[in-house]
Design a protein around this motif. Structure first.
Motif, PDB file in Angstrom:
ATOM      1  N   VAL A 134      35.761  64.199 113.338  1.00 61.70           N
ATOM      2  CA  VAL A 134      36.556  63.611 113.753  1.00 61.70           C
ATOM      3  C   VAL A 134      37.862  64.200 114.502  1.00 61.70           C
ATOM      4  CG1 VAL A 134      38.432  61.441 113.432  1.00 61.70           C
ATOM      5  CG2 VAL A 134      36.111  61.385 112.608  1.00 61.70           C
ATOM      6  N   ALA A 135      38.200  65.372 113.584  1.00 59.16           N
ATOM      7  CA  ALA A 135      39.431  66.011 113.967  1.00 59.16           C
ATOM      8  C   ALA A 135      39.072  66.907 115.353  1.00 59.16           C
ATOM      9  CB  ALA A 135      39.782  66.923 112.831  1.00 59.16           C
ATOM     10  N   SER A 136      37.742  67.202 115.386  1.00 58.21           N
ATOM     11  CA  SER A 136      37.404  67.798 116.597  1.00 58.21           C
ATOM     12  C   SER A 136      37.495  67.180 117.784  1.00 58.21           C
ATOM     13  CB  SER A 136      35.975  68.321 116.494  1.00 58.21           C
ATOM     14  OG  SER A 136      34.980  67.555 116.742  1.00 58.21           O
ATOM     15  N   ARG A 137      37.526  65.747 117.846  1.00 56.13           N
ATOM     16  CA  ARG A 137      37.686  65.113 118.944  1.00 56.13           C
ATOM     17  C   ARG A 137      36.536  65.002 120.110  1.00 56.13           C
ATOM     18  NH1 ARG A 137      43.090  66.564 121.611  1.00 56.13           N
ATOM     19  NH2 ARG A 137      41.919  68.346 121.710  1.00 56.13           N
ATOM     20  N   SER A 138      35.365  65.321 119.115  1.00 60.23           N
ATOM     21  CA  SER A 138      34.061  65.406 119.902  1.00 60.23           C
ATOM     22  C   SER A 138      33.090  64.333 119.419  1.00 60.23           C
ATOM     23  CB  SER A 138      33.288  66.720 119.738  1.00 60.23           C
ATOM     24  OG  SER A 138      33.051  66.893 118.168  1.00 60.23           O
ATOM     25  N   ASN A 139      33.677  63.343 118.797  1.00 59.37           N
ATOM     26  CA  ASN A 139      32.841  62.134 117.986  1.00 59.37           C
ATOM     27  C   ASN A 139      32.746  60.999 119.106  1.00 59.37           C
ATOM     28  OD1 ASN A 139      35.869  61.955 117.787  1.00 59.37           O
ATOM     29  ND2 ASN A 139      35.163  59.862 116.668  1.00 59.37           N
ATOM     30  N   VAL A 140      33.031  61.242 120.274  1.00 55.49           N
ATOM     31  CA  VAL A 140      32.740  60.017 121.287  1.00 55.49           C
ATOM     32  C   VAL A 140      31.333  60.472 121.905  1.00 55.49           C
ATOM     33  CG1 VAL A 140      33.280  59.039 123.472  1.00 55.49           C
ATOM     34  CG2 VAL A 140      35.128  59.522 121.898  1.00 55.49           C
ATOM     35  N   LEU A 141      30.219  59.966 121.539  1.00 53.07           N
ATOM     36  CA  LEU A 141      28.853  60.395 121.815  1.00 53.07           C
ATOM     37  C   LEU A 141      27.925  59.038 122.013  1.00 53.07           C
ATOM     38  CD1 LEU A 141      26.865  59.568 118.917  1.00 53.07           C
ATOM     39  CD2 LEU A 141      28.297  61.497 118.251  1.00 53.07           C
ATOM     40  N   GLU A 142      26.736  59.405 122.890  1.00 48.95           N
ATOM     41  CA  GLU A 142      25.608  58.310 123.065  1.00 48.95           C
ATOM     42  C   GLU A 142      24.329  59.032 122.502  1.00 48.95           C
ATOM     43  OE1 GLU A 142      23.534  56.154 126.714  1.00 48.95           O
ATOM     44  OE2 GLU A 142      25.555  56.863 126.824  1.00 48.95           O
ATOM     45  N   TYR A 143      23.691  58.287 121.747  1.00 52.60           N
ATOM     46  CA  TYR A 143      22.582  58.705 121.352  1.00 52.60           C
ATOM     47  C   TYR A 143      21.416  57.955 121.806  1.00 52.60           C
ATOM     48  CZ  TYR A 143      18.870  60.820 117.877  1.00 52.60           C
ATOM     49  OH  TYR A 143      17.764  61.358 117.501  1.00 52.60           O
ATOM     50  N   THR A 144      20.976  58.229 123.294  1.00 49.47           N
ATOM     51  CA  THR A 144      19.919  57.493 123.724  1.00 49.47           C
ATOM     52  C   THR A 144      18.409  57.751 123.265  1.00 49.47           C
ATOM     53  OG1 THR A 144      21.318  57.718 125.827  1.00 49.47           O
ATOM     54  CG2 THR A 144      19.434  56.762 125.988  1.00 49.47           C
ATOM     55  N   LEU A 145      18.004  56.804 122.482  1.00 48.42           N
ATOM     56  CA  LEU A 145      17.034  56.902 121.789  1.00 48.42           C
ATOM     57  C   LEU A 145      15.448  56.584 122.833  1.00 48.42           C
ATOM     58  CD1 LEU A 145      17.790  55.292 118.418  1.00 48.42           C
ATOM     59  CD2 LEU A 145      17.709  57.748 119.121  1.00 48.42           C
ATOM     60  N   ASP A 146      14.615  57.268 122.721  1.00 53.88           N
ATOM     61  CA  ASP A 146      13.245  57.323 123.327  1.00 53.88           C
ATOM     62  C   ASP A 146      12.533  56.509 122.463  1.00 53.88           C
ATOM     63  OD1 ASP A 146      14.362  58.710 125.828  1.00 53.88           O
ATOM     64  OD2 ASP A 146      13.615  60.365 124.871  1.00 53.88           O
ATOM     65  N   ARG A 147      12.587  56.823 121.178  1.00 55.71           N
ATOM     66  CA  ARG A 147      11.466  56.461 120.093  1.00 55.71           C
ATOM     67  C   ARG A 147      11.987  56.336 118.899  1.00 55.71           C
ATOM     68  NH1 ARG A 147       7.229  61.333 119.553  1.00 55.71           N
ATOM     69  NH2 ARG A 147       7.430  60.911 121.892  1.00 55.71           N
ATOM     70  N   LEU A 148      11.400  55.598 118.064  1.00 51.51           N
ATOM     71  CA  LEU A 148      11.823  55.599 116.604  1.00 51.51           C
ATOM     72  C   LEU A 148      10.647  55.168 115.826  1.00 51.51           C
ATOM     73  CD1 LEU A 148      12.205  52.190 115.565  1.00 51.51           C
ATOM     74  CD2 LEU A 148      14.137  52.145 116.864  1.00 51.51           C
ATOM     75  N   VAL A 149      10.474  55.680 114.601  1.00 55.59           N
ATOM     76  CA  VAL A 149       9.398  55.293 113.786  1.00 55.59           C
ATOM     77  C   VAL A 149       9.997  55.055 112.351  1.00 55.59           C
ATOM     78  CG1 VAL A 149       7.369  56.459 112.675  1.00 55.59           C
ATOM     79  CG2 VAL A 149       8.119  57.276 114.834  1.00 55.59           C
ATOM     80  N   LEU A 150       9.402  53.958 111.918  1.00 57.18           N
ATOM     81  CA  LEU A 150      10.241  53.323 110.681  1.00 57.18           C
ATOM     82  C   LEU A 150       9.120  53.067 109.551  1.00 57.18           C
ATOM     83  CD1 LEU A 150      12.485  51.391 109.428  1.00 57.18           C
ATOM     84  CD2 LEU A 150      11.648  49.752 110.918  1.00 57.18           C
ATOM     85  N   ASP A 151       9.426  53.297 108.497  1.00 57.46           N
ATOM     86  CA  ASP A 151       8.552  52.971 107.301  1.00 57.46           C
ATOM     87  C   ASP A 151       9.746  52.512 106.261  1.00 57.46           C
ATOM     88  OD1 ASP A 151       9.570  55.281 105.674  1.00 57.46           O
ATOM     89  OD2 ASP A 151       7.537  56.163 105.938  1.00 57.46           O
TER      90      ASP A 151
END
Length: 184
Positions: free
Chosen positions: A82-99
């Motif tokens: 948070v202090a680095s100020r690089s916490n504005v992000l978007e993780y655009t997912l192509d795939r998810l696998v769930l168990d």
């Protein structure tokens, strides 16, 4: 127009949650969605509340694990993030696998970095006063314990796939408020 929208980070997970009937899978999805939203809000207490009592992060770079371990280590990691100020992000997912015990996500992680911080990390930037969109291909494993708490993150990344200097108009308001409050 902003180049990222942090809300896209959990879109695919919420879509899967809407059609998932298995209760244990719903627990796993909800835990990760809450974690992602707390991270986007930069709410350290809310974020830490999603984690098991002894979280272990494994960030694999060049064959080495550089992730934080234990509650204190993970709290320090997120405080520094948070202090680095690089916490504005978007993780655009192509795939998810769930168990029953883990969610696996894969996609492009897009983050905006202040130029000075990007340079400090060794990214090739030509103007430390500028802001940069840095994109990585990333695969994350999110192990979740029997109590629905995230046990950590196991991260595998490619390194940057692109580094782009941004104009002020391309910055999302959340980033402007964080990094350039006197301008916004």
């Amino acid at each position: 127009m902003p180049v990222i929208d942090p809300n896209h980070t959990w879109t695919l997970l919420e879509e899967r949650l809407a059609v998932t009937t298995d209760e244990r899978h719903r627990v796993v999805l909800k835990a990760v969605i809450e974690h992602m939203k707390a991270e986007a809000a930069a709410d350290l207490d809310r974020l830490m509340a999603t984690l098991s009592p002894a979280p272990a992060y494994h960030f694999w770079y060049g064959g080495n694990d550089v992730g934080p371990k234990g509650t204190d280590g993970v709290r320090t990691y997120y405080s520094d993030f948070v202090a680095s100020r690089s916490n504005v992000l978007e993780y655009t997912l192509d795939r998810l696998v769930l168990d029953d015990h883990c969610l696996v996500t894969e996609g492009f992680l897009k983050q905006i970095y202040p130029g000075t911080y990007a340079a400090q990390l060794g990214f090739p930037v030509d103007d430390e006063s500028a802001d940069y969109l840095i994109v990585h291909r990333q695969l994350l494993l999110w192990p979740v314990d029997g109590n629905g708490m995230i046990q950590g993150e196991d991260s595998y990344g490619t390194g940057p796939t692109s580094i782009t200097k941004l104009s002020f108009e391309e910055l999302p308001q959340q980033y402007i408020d964080l990094v350039h409050p006197s301008v916004g």
